[in-house]
Design a protein around this motif. Sequence first.
Motif, PDB file in Angstrom:
ATOM      1  N   VAL A  41      -0.982 -11.222   8.094  1.00 25.69           N
ATOM      2  CA  VAL A  41      -1.901 -10.491   7.223  1.00 25.69           C
ATOM      3  C   VAL A  41      -1.211  -9.216   6.772  1.00 25.69           C
ATOM      4  CG1 VAL A  41      -4.165  -9.441   7.066  1.00 25.69           C
ATOM      5  CG2 VAL A  41      -3.833 -11.407   8.542  1.00 25.69           C
ATOM      6  N   VAL A  42      -1.197  -9.008   5.477  1.00 24.66           N
ATOM      7  CA  VAL A  42      -0.595  -7.784   4.956  1.00 24.66           C
ATOM      8  C   VAL A  42      -1.504  -7.178   3.894  1.00 24.66           C
ATOM      9  CG1 VAL A  42       1.816  -8.338   5.365  1.00 24.66           C
ATOM     10  CG2 VAL A  42       0.699  -9.144   3.299  1.00 24.66           C
ATOM     11  N   PHE A  43      -1.283  -5.911   3.613  1.00 27.53           N
ATOM     12  CA  PHE A  43      -1.966  -5.280   2.493  1.00 27.53           C
ATOM     13  C   PHE A  43      -1.213  -5.651   1.226  1.00 27.53           C
ATOM     14  CE2 PHE A  43      -5.286  -2.645   4.094  1.00 27.53           C
ATOM     15  CZ  PHE A  43      -4.951  -2.392   5.404  1.00 27.53           C
TER      16      PHE A  43
ATOM     17  N   TYR B  76     -11.416  -6.104   3.408  1.00 27.63           N
ATOM     18  CA  TYR B  76     -11.120  -7.517   3.666  1.00 27.63           C
ATOM     19  C   TYR B  76      -9.883  -7.665   4.534  1.00 27.63           C
ATOM     20  CZ  TYR B  76      -9.769 -12.337   2.951  1.00 27.63           C
ATOM     21  OH  TYR B  76      -9.395 -13.627   3.161  1.00 27.63           O
ATOM     22  N   THR B  77      -8.813  -6.948   4.136  1.00 30.83           N
ATOM     23  CA  THR B  77      -7.568  -7.065   4.906  1.00 30.83           C
ATOM     24  C   THR B  77      -7.745  -6.519   6.310  1.00 30.83           C
ATOM     25  OG1 THR B  77      -6.414  -6.706   2.831  1.00 30.83           O
ATOM     26  CG2 THR B  77      -5.096  -6.600   4.824  1.00 30.83           C
TER      27      THR B  77
ATOM     28  N   ASN C 112      -7.955 -10.959  14.077  1.00 30.17           N
ATOM     29  CA  ASN C 112      -6.802 -11.578  14.718  1.00 30.17           C
ATOM     30  C   ASN C 112      -6.484 -10.916  16.042  1.00 30.17           C
ATOM     31  OD1 ASN C 112      -6.549 -13.327  12.640  1.00 30.17           O
ATOM     32  ND2 ASN C 112      -4.760 -12.369  11.705  1.00 30.17           N
TER      33      ASN C 112
ATOM     34  N   CYS D 194      -9.464  -9.032   8.502  1.00 21.16           N
ATOM     35  CA  CYS D 194      -8.569 -10.089   8.979  1.00 21.16           C
ATOM     36  C   CYS D 194      -7.710  -9.585  10.135  1.00 21.16           C
ATOM     37  CB  CYS D 194      -7.654 -10.565   7.850  1.00 21.16           C
ATOM     38  SG  CYS D 194      -8.521 -11.409   6.531  1.00 21.16           S
ATOM     39  N   LEU D 195      -7.111  -8.410   9.954  1.00 18.96           N
ATOM     40  CA  LEU D 195      -6.242  -7.847  10.990  1.00 18.96           C
ATOM     41  C   LEU D 195      -7.019  -7.665  12.294  1.00 18.96           C
ATOM     42  CD1 LEU D 195      -4.265  -5.170   8.956  1.00 18.96           C
ATOM     43  CD2 LEU D 195      -3.248  -7.038  10.201  1.00 18.96           C
TER      44      LEU D 195
ATOM     45  N   MET E 237      -4.501 -10.039   3.097  1.00 19.91           N
ATOM     46  CA  MET E 237      -4.668 -11.437   2.744  1.00 19.91           C
ATOM     47  C   MET E 237      -4.003 -12.297   3.786  1.00 19.91           C
ATOM     48  SD  MET E 237      -4.238 -12.592  -1.129  1.00 19.91           S
ATOM     49  CE  MET E 237      -4.321 -14.257  -0.593  1.00 19.91           C
ATOM     50  N   ALA E 238      -4.605 -13.368   4.164  1.00 20.75           N
ATOM     51  CA  ALA E 238      -4.007 -14.249   5.165  1.00 20.75           C
ATOM     52  C   ALA E 238      -3.052 -15.209   4.474  1.00 20.75           C
ATOM     53  CB  ALA E 238      -5.115 -15.018   5.877  1.00 20.75           C
TER      54      ALA E 238
END
Lengths: 81, 128
Positions: free
Chosen positions: A8-10, B17-18, B25, B21-22, A1-2
């Motif tokens: 960003v982490v899980f 999803y995560t 970036n 994002c990673l 999630m941002a």
Amino acid sequence: MANAGNEVVFKKETVSKLLTRSFKEDKTKVSSDAVILVAEMLKVFVEEATRRSVKQADSEDCDTVDIEHFEKILPQLLLDF
Amino acid sequence: MDEDEAQKQRLKAAVHYTVGCLCQNIATDCEKQITKQTIAAIAETAFRQCDIFAKDLEAFARHAKRHTVTVDDVKLTARRTTALSNYIQQKSEELALNNQELKEKRKKNAAKRKSKDMEAEEENELED
């Protein structure tokens, strides 16, 4: 999630569920600190995978990271983890 | 069985999803494009890697005759690469520090509350 601050982490909940569904015994639980650390490990895993793929694409003079770049770095990545 | 499958899909989607994002970036940082296919492959690999982590963690905990996976078990999982092992060690120390600070905060708050309660009690007694 941002988050704000661009980190960003899980999510803890996601990691926790991921782990418990793979456990063979019902009794096995995970401490909350351990969940946080596993989330870190996963994040590092994904970052390594991406950065190595980018490097591979770079070495082949490509602007787009394609799945073949990921495939080439995958064996070493798995060995390193 | 269906519910299990549904949960699996939800988890995969969350991971995807995560991971997306990673990846985005990092790609942007390195001024490269990354294909959706690649992101999907990385996500799938991360999902499977988590399964491997879980099985290792459970084995380590059981070996130590515990039912709860702890930070020490996670550190063992990170043993193969020195850099990774050091990074995880560092993170676990930060966590321990955070926990200690939280504990001390709570102690202070509890002490504050106690003295407030005692003051209130004394006031009540005087009024009576």
